[in-house]
Write a protein that holds these residues in place. Structure first.
Motif, PDB file in Angstrom:
ATOM      1  N   UNK A  32      69.089  31.285  47.208  1.00 27.65           N
ATOM      2  CA  UNK A  32      68.725  30.832  45.870  1.00 27.65           C
ATOM      3  C   UNK A  32      69.781  31.274  44.846  1.00 27.65           C
ATOM      4  N   UNK A  33      70.196  32.539  44.959  1.00 31.11           N
ATOM      5  CA  UNK A  33      71.130  33.047  43.951  1.00 31.11           C
ATOM      6  C   UNK A  33      72.506  32.389  44.073  1.00 31.11           C
ATOM      7  N   UNK A  73      72.386  28.891  42.461  1.00 31.18           N
ATOM      8  CA  UNK A  73      72.412  28.861  41.001  1.00 31.18           C
ATOM      9  C   UNK A  73      73.674  29.468  40.427  1.00 31.18           C
ATOM     10  N   UNK A  74      74.205  30.488  41.073  1.00 34.23           N
ATOM     11  CA  UNK A  74      75.470  31.054  40.596  1.00 34.23           C
ATOM     12  C   UNK A  74      76.552  29.983  40.605  1.00 34.23           C
ATOM     13  N   UNK A  83      75.613  27.028  38.172  1.00 36.22           N
ATOM     14  CA  UNK A  83      75.786  27.429  36.772  1.00 36.22           C
ATOM     15  C   UNK A  83      77.252  27.539  36.371  1.00 36.22           C
ATOM     16  N   UNK A 100      68.636  28.733  33.472  1.00 40.61           N
ATOM     17  CA  UNK A 100      68.201  27.332  33.391  1.00 40.61           C
ATOM     18  C   UNK A 100      66.694  27.222  33.228  1.00 40.61           C
TER      19      UNK A 100
END
Lengths: 425, 140
Positions: free
Chosen positions: A142-143, A146-147, A150, A165
């Motif tokens: 997940x990280x 998004x990292x 983003x 977000x």
């Protein structure tokens, strides 16, 4: 800006893979990224009754090269799609990629430079390259997702300062919507539940959707007395940005989509084209809204440009998809366009009016939550669904009165509003 | 005689150095007088590249407050997630989104803030290992 197409341009072929997980989903398992993209391209080319050598240019989009490790897709996909020795470009407009690609293709065709253009979007948001393997993949956390995603968001002052977000796109917008229209937080909760229920109903009727389990089926599987009990479960559906819960959001997916665009008079006799009547594109850096979180000026401009180019207004829309990574954002956009009365979307959802068989059908493939979200490929999946609906080919989720005008709105991080207007011929 | 080498400092670096000192710097356009915050080398409204530094008061109004997801999307904020994240209008008219301290990231606490309506806030700085972070807290 003249905002006109000098020639009539049509979408003559569409393709889309199942959205899912390259490690788990039966229809996708074992495929390389090249094969995933080629699968969508093949479907689009065959739908248009042409082959790769018949196109003049290829526009290939992929947003998150960290997971794909496939830049220069124009050459890396050429031998997989029969498009060697063609004009090509790798580009991205994040989650608007394929529809910005369609707009660029229309510009290339209407200007008289190209006759036929192939647009492809491919993305993996659930898996990444394993080590340095040419074909093996492994799960993406997940990280990491998004990292890397983003990186499309303000890297000077946004992300380094705690931008998130879920807060920006969901929680703050939800609170702004409730305060503006005097909606209680309890009614907001019920409304979001109804929107999710509709999205998942649509997903259950689409064999290419990422999530094909209705909310009711999931509640039963997990032992809840009813779907609303599941919805209010802190364990199964936690707040990710109060008052927004997890199931009001996107689900990640691997997938690919493609479309063939050509001059109207060049679409073959055995094809079933739809016209790209208008498009609009407008971007804005953070913050995406001023003091009122429900007013997104770049979306209004994108819609106005597309509407004016196509010569339509809101009353002409038979089918609408608005970008619904965030369900509340999706309804705010639909209200801005005039498809739904301002502040009334939750009532529409509760009354079933946003269902495929309702009078304001939206996102009949299940949207970003149920159909899933493969960043650069998703906008193409929205066009794919609209074309199926307009042809009467949407199966069990077919809108009873075939749409004549469809409007597709997408948000490309962070943030580009893109609107396409499709019309029957 | 050795030639003096002039190295231009990035606006981004200058902003964070100011923030480290507890100062909030924006750019004021020399043509339309509007503020671009956080600062860039160009007016975000009229596109003029003729801009000057302008310090902001740090006083503002918290319009809305929610929280972020945990674990945080960025490793820099992993140890403090979930945190409250707010939509703030500064007294100079600039709208900014930032971490808000002094409010628990729970539905009950956030609901109380929502029901109270708009709240006066002041800027402060949260020290992280590698970077100062702009935050806001309710003005007392």
């Amino acid at each position: 800006m003249r905002n006109k197409l000098k020639e009539r341009v049509v979408v003559s072929g569409v393709g889309c893979t199942r959205f899912g997980d390259l490690l788990e989903t039966p229809e996708l398992r074992g495929q390389s990224l090249q094969e995933l993209a080629a699968g969508a391209a093949r479907e689009a080319l065959e739908d248009a009754r042409i082959a790769g050598p018949d196109v003049d240019a290829v526009l290939v989009g992929n947003a998150m090269v960290h997971s794909s490790q496939l830049p220069a897709t124009y050459s890396q996909l050429a031998k997989w799609t029969g498009t060697q020795l063609k004009a090509g470009v790798h580009f991205e407009a994040q989650c608007s990629t394929t529809n910005v690609g369609a707009s660029l293709a229309a510009m290339g065709i209407a200007s008289g430079v190209y006759d036929t253009v192939l647009v492809i979007g491919v993305e993996t948001t659930r898996t990444k390259v394993k080590g340095h393997s040419p074909w093996e993949r492994e799960p993406l956390s997940h990280q990491e997702t998004w990292l890397w995603t983003d990186m499309a968001v303000n890297q000077a002052y946004g992300v380094p300062q705690g931008y998130d977000i879920f807060s920006t796109y969901n929680g703050l917008l939800a609170l702004g919507y409730c305060r503006k229209y005097g909606i209680s937080l309890e009614d907001y909760e019920k409304g979001m539940f109804e929107i999710c229920r509709t999205r998942r109903l649509h997903g259950s009727l689409d064999p290419k959707a990422n999530v094909q389990e209705t909310l009711e089926e999931k509640a039963k599987r997990l032992g809840f007395a009813n779907a609303f009990d599941l919805w209010r479960s802190e364990k199964e559906n936690p707040f990710v940005a109060w008052p927004t819960r997890l199931m009001s959001l996107v689900t990640t997916a691997d997938g690919a989509s493609a479309m063939v665009l050509t001059r109207k008079d060049l679409a073959g006799p055995n094809t079933r084209p739809v016209e790209l009547k208008g498009f609009g594109i407008c971007a804005r850096d953070l913050p995406w809204y001023d003091a009122d979180p429900t007013v997104w000026e770049f979306d209004r401009r994108a819609w106005e440009e597309a509407r004016a180019m196509a010569g339509i207004d809101a009353s002409d829309i038979d089918y609408l998809h608005t970008h619904d990574c965030s369900h509340v954002s999706g309804i705010v956009t639909a209200e801005m366009m005039g498809f739904i009365e301002p502040g009334k979307a939750l009532h529409y959802a509760r009354d079933g009016r946003l269902r495929f068989d309702g009078d304001r059908p939206m996102s009949t493939h299940g949207g970003r939550h149920a159909f899933g979200h493969a960043w650069a490929a998703s906008a193409g999946s929205d066009v794919y669904e609209a074309v199926l609906q307009m042809r009467g080919d949407a199966g069990r989720r077919q809108i009873p009165k075939r749409p004549e005008i469809s409007v597709i709105h997408t948000h490309g991080y962070a943030m580009i509003g893109t609107v396409l207007v499709l019309g029957g011929i | 005689m050795a030639r003096e080498e002039k190295i231009r400092k990035s606006d981004i670096q200058a902003y964070y150095e100011g923030l480290e000192r507890g100062e909030l710097w924006a750019r004021r356009c020399l043509k339309c007088r509007k503020l671009t915050f956080p600062p860039t080398g160009c007016c975000e409204y009229c596109g003029a590249f003729q801009v000057e530094w302008a310090m902001l008061s740090g006083k503002g109004t918290l319009l809305f407050a929610t929280h972020n997801i945990a674990p945080a999307c960025h490793p820099r904020f992993e140890s403090i997630a979930p945190y409250v994240y707010g939509h703030v209008r500064l007294e100079e008219g600039v709208v900014v989104q930032a971490i808000v301290t002094g409010i628990a990231p729970t539905p009950d606490a956030l609901r109380k803030v929502f029901e109270r309506g708009e709240l006066p806030v002041v800027a402060s700085v949260m020290k992280r290992d590698d970077l100062p972070v702009l935050t806001f807290a309710e003005a007392r």
